[in-house]
Design an enzyme around this catalytic site. Sequence first.
Site, PDB file in Angstrom:
ATOM      1  N   TYR A 145       0.861  -1.190   0.000  1.00 38.24           N
ATOM      2  CA  TYR A 145       0.000   0.000   0.000  1.00 38.24           C
ATOM      3  C   TYR A 145       0.890   1.230   0.000  1.00 38.24           C
ATOM      4  CZ  TYR A 145      -3.380   3.483   1.679  1.00 38.24           C
ATOM      5  OH  TYR A 145      -4.175   4.594   1.812  1.00 38.24           O
ATOM      6  N   ASP A 240       9.436   2.826  -0.739  1.00 38.54           N
ATOM      7  CA  ASP A 240       8.453   3.500   0.116  1.00 38.54           C
ATOM      8  C   ASP A 240       8.742   3.133   1.566  1.00 38.54           C
ATOM      9  OD1 ASP A 240       6.305   4.495   1.476  1.00 38.54           O
ATOM     10  OD2 ASP A 240       4.768   3.589   0.194  1.00 38.54           O
ATOM     11  N   LYS A 272       4.836   9.175   8.605  1.00 39.46           N
ATOM     12  CA  LYS A 272       4.650   8.638   9.953  1.00 39.46           C
ATOM     13  C   LYS A 272       5.667   9.203  10.963  1.00 39.46           C
ATOM     14  CE  LYS A 272       2.166   4.672   8.111  1.00 39.46           C
ATOM     15  NZ  LYS A 272       0.785   4.615   8.551  1.00 39.46           N
TER      16      LYS A 272
HETATM   17  C1  LIG Z   1       4.013   2.234   3.080  1.00 36.23           C
HETATM   18  C2  LIG Z   1       2.996   3.338   3.072  1.00 36.23           C
HETATM   19  N1  LIG Z   1       3.022   4.245   2.084  1.00 36.23           N
HETATM   20  C3  LIG Z   1       2.152   5.255   2.036  1.00 36.23           C
HETATM   21  C4  LIG Z   1       1.168   5.395   2.998  1.00 36.23           C
HETATM   22  C5  LIG Z   1       0.191   6.535   2.916  1.00 36.23           C
HETATM   23  O1  LIG Z   1       0.438   7.433   3.954  1.00 36.23           O
HETATM   24  P1  LIG Z   1      -0.717   8.427   4.442  1.00 36.23           P
HETATM   25  O2  LIG Z   1      -1.739   7.599   5.132  1.00 36.23           O
HETATM   26  O3  LIG Z   1      -0.007   9.396   5.348  1.00 36.23           O
HETATM   27  O4  LIG Z   1      -1.262   9.096   3.222  1.00 36.23           O
HETATM   28  C6  LIG Z   1       1.100   4.476   4.049  1.00 36.23           C
HETATM   29  C7  LIG Z   1       0.063   4.585   5.078  1.00 36.23           C
HETATM   30  O5  LIG Z   1      -0.153   3.721   5.884  1.00 36.23           O
HETATM   31  C8  LIG Z   1       2.048   3.428   4.092  1.00 36.23           C
HETATM   32  O6  LIG Z   1       2.039   2.511   5.071  1.00 36.23           O
END
Ligand SMILES: Cc1ncc(COP(=O)(O)O)c(C=O)c1O
Length: 436
Positions: A145, A240, A272
């Site tokens: 994700y 990511d 985060k």
């Molecule tokens: C690996 C990863 N990338 C991107 C995101 C998206 O972040 P946000 O919820 O701050 O938009 C998340 C959210 O959990 C994530 O775990």
Amino acid sequence: MPPDHPASSAWFDRARAVTPGGVNSPVRAFNAVGGTPRFIRSARGAWLTDVDGHDYVDLIGSWGPMLLGHAHPEVLAAVSEAVARGTSYGTPTTPEVELAEEIVARTPVDRVRFVSSGTEATMSAIRLARGFTGRDLVVKFAGCYHGHVDALLASAGSGLATFAVPGTPGVPEASTELTLVLPYHDRAAVEKAFAEYGGRIACLITEAAPGNMGVVSPEPGFNAFLAETCARHGALFVSDEVMTGFRASRRGQWGLDGATEGWSPDLVTFGKVIGGGFPAAAFGGRADVMSRLAPEGPVYQAGTLSGNPVATTAGLTTLRLATEQVYAHLTTAGDTIKAAVTESLTAAGVPHVVQSNGTMFSVFFRGEPVRDFDDASDQDTSAFAAFFHAMLDAGVHLPPSAYEAWFLSAAHDDRAVQAVLDALPAAARAAAREGD
Ligand SMILES: Cc1ncc(COP(=O)(O)O)c(C=O)c1O
């Protein structure tokens, strides 16, 4: 008798009247486990307190950011001072420079641009990759994700279809037609996609270590293989680290396998932990790639609250306090909890597997290891739901989904860990009663 929660129920009714599902992010609604989400009125250290006055050991950690625990005194002090100076100016400020320096010092990125959410970070990284390479296609893995970016809310096309299909109504096919979705860990699928479309692929984006299908550790050499394949085809490797950054280890996932295996991403996304509980995220990478970004280069990207002084102060203070001791503590507390989970679920006869990656871990309700999204999807979710509610009734708030990491913090002391251990045997028996 399980504790009742009339105030949470009343707030949930009010919330549902004015907000879809009563929540501002779907997983909070308890749809996967049933029942009423607890409305939290305050949090301190490892503990949450709900509007009915019940306390819970928090294993959600705001889904990752709360590395130091809630309301950390030094973070609060720094944020209070920042707030007192004004909350947003729309001009350059000093904390955003200091936070960027801290990130550059601890990760393989040369330069950083701040945004306000992980979604914005991945969306912007992909735009930059496309702008830099002059190519359109993006490769991602099923079960990873990356936020709710249209092109990344894509599912693998069925049968012989090569390109992805929209993962949700509202995403146009035109957006996912430029996305290839592959099974995680499938090197042959990666080779095939690059052999066929290599000259059109702008980037491959992967969770540096998947945490969003539960915790799946990349097999040794897998990230290095991805980086090498991208390099061979002139595509960018986007790692990511929104979840793993400054969480899986002090230097994120790159600190776990990048440094030892010798791979280095072209672009990295963060979120985060770098916001310390405030909306801050970032993308960064190679200087030559980042210099293509406006105003230095032609690829446009911007944000009213990007690099906000309060959020970056919270993130900077958090990162400065995130010493090796913090990660050693997460390891020790995690090991204790993992061992107790295994013992309780084994004693109750519940098939399960506990998987770890650095300081992160999660529990799958199936007997076999999980390597990809198909494996993760093959779980006994009703056993998890029973386990979740028994833990909640005993005062331990797990993430309300079987596909999530359990987040610990530096504030999970012996008392908090013991409360988790005390709750486990009865929850394991509840899972056994519900299991398939
Ligand atoms: C690996 C990863 N990338 C991107 C995101 C998206 O972040 P946000 O919820 O701050 O938009 C998340 C959210 O959990 C994530 O775990």
